[in-house]
Design an enzyme around this catalytic site. Structure first.
Site, PDB file in Angstrom:
ATOM      1  CG  ASN A  66       5.422   8.405  -1.766  1.00 33.20           C
ATOM      2  OD1 ASN A  66       6.194   9.040  -2.391  1.00 33.20           O
ATOM      3  ND2 ASN A  66       5.683   7.543  -0.528  1.00 33.20           N
TER       4      ASN A  66
ATOM      5  CD  GLU B 149      -1.897  -1.721   2.453  1.00 31.30           C
ATOM      6  OE1 GLU B 149      -1.206  -1.650   3.490  1.00 31.30           O
ATOM      7  OE2 GLU B 149      -2.504  -3.046   2.451  1.00 31.30           O
TER       8      GLU B 149
ATOM      9  CE1 TYR C 175       7.522   0.289  -3.866  1.00 29.18           C
ATOM     10  CE2 TYR C 175       5.461   1.829  -3.379  1.00 29.18           C
ATOM     11  CZ  TYR C 175       6.739   1.070  -2.934  1.00 29.18           C
ATOM     12  OH  TYR C 175       6.960   1.185  -1.694  1.00 29.18           O
TER      13      TYR C 175
HETATM   14  C1  LIG Z   1      10.897   5.590  -3.414  1.00 24.20           C
HETATM   15  C2  LIG Z   1      12.378   5.526  -2.821  1.00 24.20           C
HETATM   16  C3  LIG Z   1      12.545   4.287  -2.161  1.00 24.20           C
HETATM   17  C4  LIG Z   1      13.340   5.183  -4.315  1.00 24.20           C
HETATM   18  O1  LIG Z   1      14.622   5.230  -3.888  1.00 24.20           O
HETATM   19  P1  LIG Z   1      16.005   5.425  -4.717  1.00 24.20           P
HETATM   20  O2  LIG Z   1      17.173   4.839  -4.447  1.00 24.20           O
HETATM   21  O3  LIG Z   1      15.978   6.949  -5.060  1.00 24.20           O
HETATM   22  O4  LIG Z   1      15.401   4.868  -6.306  1.00 24.20           O
HETATM   23  P2  LIG Z   1      16.383   4.331  -7.317  1.00 24.20           P
HETATM   24  O5  LIG Z   1      17.527   4.943  -7.624  1.00 24.20           O
HETATM   25  O6  LIG Z   1      16.534   2.850  -7.265  1.00 24.20           O
HETATM   26  O7  LIG Z   1      15.176   4.424  -8.524  1.00 24.20           O
HETATM   27  C5  LIG Z   1      14.852   5.438  -9.002  1.00 24.20           C
HETATM   28  C6  LIG Z   1      13.385   5.536  -9.488  1.00 24.20           C
HETATM   29  O8  LIG Z   1      12.453   5.741  -8.454  1.00 24.20           O
HETATM   30  C7  LIG Z   1      11.701   6.541  -9.073  1.00 24.20           C
HETATM   31  N1  LIG Z   1      11.722   7.851  -8.412  1.00 24.20           N
HETATM   32  C8  LIG Z   1      12.595   8.097  -7.424  1.00 24.20           C
HETATM   33  N2  LIG Z   1      12.716   9.609  -6.903  1.00 24.20           N
HETATM   34  C9  LIG Z   1      11.903  10.209  -7.613  1.00 24.20           C
HETATM   35  C10 LIG Z   1      11.183  11.377  -8.191  1.00 24.20           C
HETATM   36  N3  LIG Z   1      11.707  12.481  -6.882  1.00 24.20           N
HETATM   37  N4  LIG Z   1      10.366  11.504  -8.702  1.00 24.20           N
HETATM   38  C11 LIG Z   1       9.922  10.775  -9.564  1.00 24.20           C
HETATM   39  N5  LIG Z   1      10.345   9.567  -9.452  1.00 24.20           N
HETATM   40  C12 LIG Z   1      11.256   9.134  -8.642  1.00 24.20           C
HETATM   41  C13 LIG Z   1      11.795   6.871 -10.584  1.00 24.20           C
HETATM   42  O9  LIG Z   1      11.011   5.684 -11.081  1.00 24.20           O
HETATM   43  C14 LIG Z   1      13.244   6.539 -10.729  1.00 24.20           C
HETATM   44  O10 LIG Z   1      13.605   6.137 -11.950  1.00 24.20           O
HETATM   45  P3  LIG Z   1      14.400   6.985 -13.030  1.00 24.20           P
HETATM   46  O11 LIG Z   1      15.528   7.403 -12.276  1.00 24.20           O
HETATM   47  O12 LIG Z   1      14.546   6.086 -13.963  1.00 24.20           O
HETATM   48  O13 LIG Z   1      13.499   8.153 -13.157  1.00 24.20           O
HETATM   49  C15 LIG Z   1      12.912   6.616  -2.340  1.00 24.20           C
HETATM   50  O14 LIG Z   1      12.566   7.737  -3.241  1.00 24.20           O
HETATM   51  C16 LIG Z   1      12.415   7.041  -0.873  1.00 24.20           C
HETATM   52  O15 LIG Z   1      13.139   6.602   0.188  1.00 24.20           O
HETATM   53  N6  LIG Z   1      11.332   7.729  -0.587  1.00 24.20           N
HETATM   54  C17 LIG Z   1      10.895   8.197   0.621  1.00 24.20           C
HETATM   55  C18 LIG Z   1      10.221   6.808   1.569  1.00 24.20           C
HETATM   56  C19 LIG Z   1       8.970   6.304   0.664  1.00 24.20           C
HETATM   57  O16 LIG Z   1       8.196   6.945   0.487  1.00 24.20           O
HETATM   58  N7  LIG Z   1       9.109   5.031   0.499  1.00 24.20           N
HETATM   59  C20 LIG Z   1       7.926   4.211  -0.178  1.00 24.20           C
HETATM   60  C21 LIG Z   1       6.465   3.848   0.827  1.00 24.20           C
HETATM   61  S1  LIG Z   1       7.113   2.698   1.915  1.00 24.20           S
END
Ligand SMILES: CC(C)(COP(=O)(O)OP(=O)(O)OC[C@H]1O[C@@H](n2cnc3c(N)ncnc32)[C@H](O)[C@@H]1OP(=O)(O)O)[C@@H](O)C(=O)NCCC(=O)NCCS
Length: 142
Positions: free
Chosen positions: A106, A101, A113
């Site tokens: 977000n 979920e 995802y």
């Molecule tokens: C979601 C999250 C875990 C992604 O972590 P990350 O290490 O930056 O992700 P990755 O580098 O492996 O992947 C990047 C992808 O994530 C997505 N993404 C990450 N930041 C983003 C942003 N600011 N806007 C849009 N997409 C984003 C995109 O799909 C991106 O792919 P792209 O580089 O081709 O655009 C991180 O943004 C986070 O910790 N968010 C806060 C916590 C959270 O909300 N967790 C989910 C609910 S439990």
């Protein structure tokens, strides 16, 4: 590190990771870590936890409870690697379906995802509090 120390670290970094602060208290982290069906993978840099993913298994299903990476380390593929490693581990344990979920607002997480093949199953109205928000339910076949 024991569960208590991990829980303390997870709570501390989660305050910064999540837009609305840590979704769990230290004791919620600790009790989750103590459950036998909890799967957790950490990403460390210089002995510090930078990111983590927590899932909970039930038979051939699992729920992705939390995934997060510290701001400043995002967009380097850390969460992608955590998710890949988790899927591999779950597959070894005969898990077929991964659910989650996520707050509909977000966008960052939903985009992550989507990119990794999760499909939307539906919306759960007013699922979250502080602040109120709907949840998007998503599923990945692993
Ligand atoms: C979601 C999250 C875990 C992604 O972590 P990350 O290490 O930056 O992700 P990755 O580098 O492996 O992947 C990047 C992808 O994530 C997505 N993404 C990450 N930041 C983003 C942003 N600011 N806007 C849009 N997409 C984003 C995109 O799909 C991106 O792919 P792209 O580089 O081709 O655009 C991180 O943004 C986070 O910790 N968010 C806060 C916590 C959270 O909300 N967790 C989910 C609910 S439990």
């Amino acid at each position: 590190m024991n569960n208590k120390n991990f829980a303390r670290q997870l709570k501390k970094i989660s305050n910064n990771i999540f837009e609305h602060g840590s979704p769990w208290t230290e004791s919620q982290f600790e009790s989750q870590l103590m459950q036998a069906n909890t799967e957790i993978i950490y990403h460390f840099e210089d002995d510090e936890i930078i990111g983590y993913i927590i899932c909970q298994r039930v038979l051939d299903e699992a729920e992705l409870l939390l995934i997060g990476v510290i701001p400043g380390y995002k967009h380097r593929g850390i969460a992608t690697q955590l998710l890949k490693d988790m899927c591999q581990r779950l597959k070894q344990k005969k898990v077929l379906h991964l659910f989650l979920e996520v707050r509909v607002k977000n966008i960052e997480a939903i985009s992550f995802y989507d990119k990794h093949g999760f499909k939307e199953l539906g919306i759960r109205k007013n699922y979250y509090k502080h602040p109120n928000d709907d949840a998007k339910i998503m599923q990945l076949e692993i």
